[in-house]
Design a protein around this motif. Structure first.
Motif, mmCIF file in Angstrom:
data_model
loop_
_atom_site.group_PDB
_atom_site.id
_atom_site.type_symbol
_atom_site.label_atom_id
_atom_site.label_comp_id
_atom_site.label_asym_id
_atom_site.label_seq_id
_atom_site.Cartn_x
_atom_site.Cartn_y
_atom_site.Cartn_z
ATOM 1 N N ASN A 132 -29.772 79.222 82.280
ATOM 2 C CA ASN A 132 -28.554 79.260 81.476
ATOM 3 C C ASN A 132 -28.207 80.699 81.090
ATOM 4 N N GLU A 133 -29.228 81.481 80.714
ATOM 5 C CA GLU A 133 -28.985 82.874 80.341
ATOM 6 C C GLU A 133 -28.568 83.711 81.545
ATOM 7 N N MET A 134 -29.186 83.453 82.712
ATOM 8 C CA MET A 134 -28.869 84.240 83.900
ATOM 9 C C MET A 134 -27.414 84.084 84.334
ATOM 10 N N ILE A 135 -26.871 82.891 84.129
ATOM 11 C CA ILE A 135 -25.485 82.691 84.551
ATOM 12 C C ILE A 135 -24.494 82.958 83.421
ATOM 13 N N GLY A 136 -24.997 83.444 82.309
ATOM 14 C CA GLY A 136 -24.119 83.837 81.214
ATOM 15 C C GLY A 136 -23.695 82.713 80.300
ATOM 16 N N GLY A 137 -24.386 81.610 80.338
ATOM 17 C CA GLY A 137 -24.072 80.490 79.450
ATOM 18 C C GLY A 137 -23.258 79.422 80.146
ATOM 19 N N THR A 138 -23.341 78.227 79.594
ATOM 20 C CA THR A 138 -22.619 77.072 80.147
ATOM 21 C C THR A 138 -22.056 76.267 78.988
#
Length: 172
Positions: A132-138
């Motif tokens: 979740n952190e790697m993709i900048g949040g969801t």
């Protein structure tokens, strides 16, 4: 194999002490002292501890020819430690003779099963948070944060809002 196991346990113990210290744990706490004592006892019991290098042992033997297969099997459950093998062996006395009996499906204590499940859940939650952190949040930030906090509470750990709060809010 026992020397290999002792070398591995020492490495795990030293790594645990180092990471705990980096995280602010008290190096003089009872659990740290106990771990250092266990490392010292292992060093005394296994003074010749060293990692087993099967590639060097196999060199020049018939086993050398199948070493690539061994390498593949080592990546999976076919590469047990001496501790793992010990779960499958039980000593039984039959008359005056002591025998080792191999149990393909060993008895596993409830404590070990629960610990394995807990570690699996912790690892899975770590993967969820990291992805979740790697993709900048969801859109699931709040649900993930809540699941993380719930897991911490279930483990008896006060949720660490700053680390759980690292998840970025998704801007839609």
């Amino acid at each position: 194999m026992l020397n290999d196991e002792a070398a591995s346990r020492k490495t795990v113990g030293q790594t645990t002490l180092k990471l705990s210290s980096r995280s602010g744990a008290d190096a003089e706490a009872e659990d740290a002292k106990l771990l250092r004592e266990l490392i010292r006892k292992s060093e005394t019991q296994f003074p010749d501890r060293r990692k087993l290098h099967v590639d060097k042992t196999a060199l020049g033997t018939a086993v050398e020819l199948v070493y690539a297969t061994y390498g593949q099997l080592s990546l999976g459950s076919a590469h047990p430690t001496i501790s793992a093998l010990g779960r499958h062996l039980q000593s039984e006395l039959e008359g005056d003779t002591r025998r080792f009996v191999l149990h393909v499906v060993p008895d596993v204590s409830e404590k070990d099963m629960l610990r394995t499940i807990r570690w699996g859940c912790e690892a899975f939650m770590g993967v969820i948070v990291a992805c979740n952190e790697m993709i900048g949040g969801t859109p699931m930030n709040d649900a993930i944060r809540q699941a993380f906090d719930d897991q911490q509470l279930a483990l008896g750990v006060e949720p660490d809002k700053p680390s759980a709060g690292k998840m970025q809010d998704n801007e839609q």
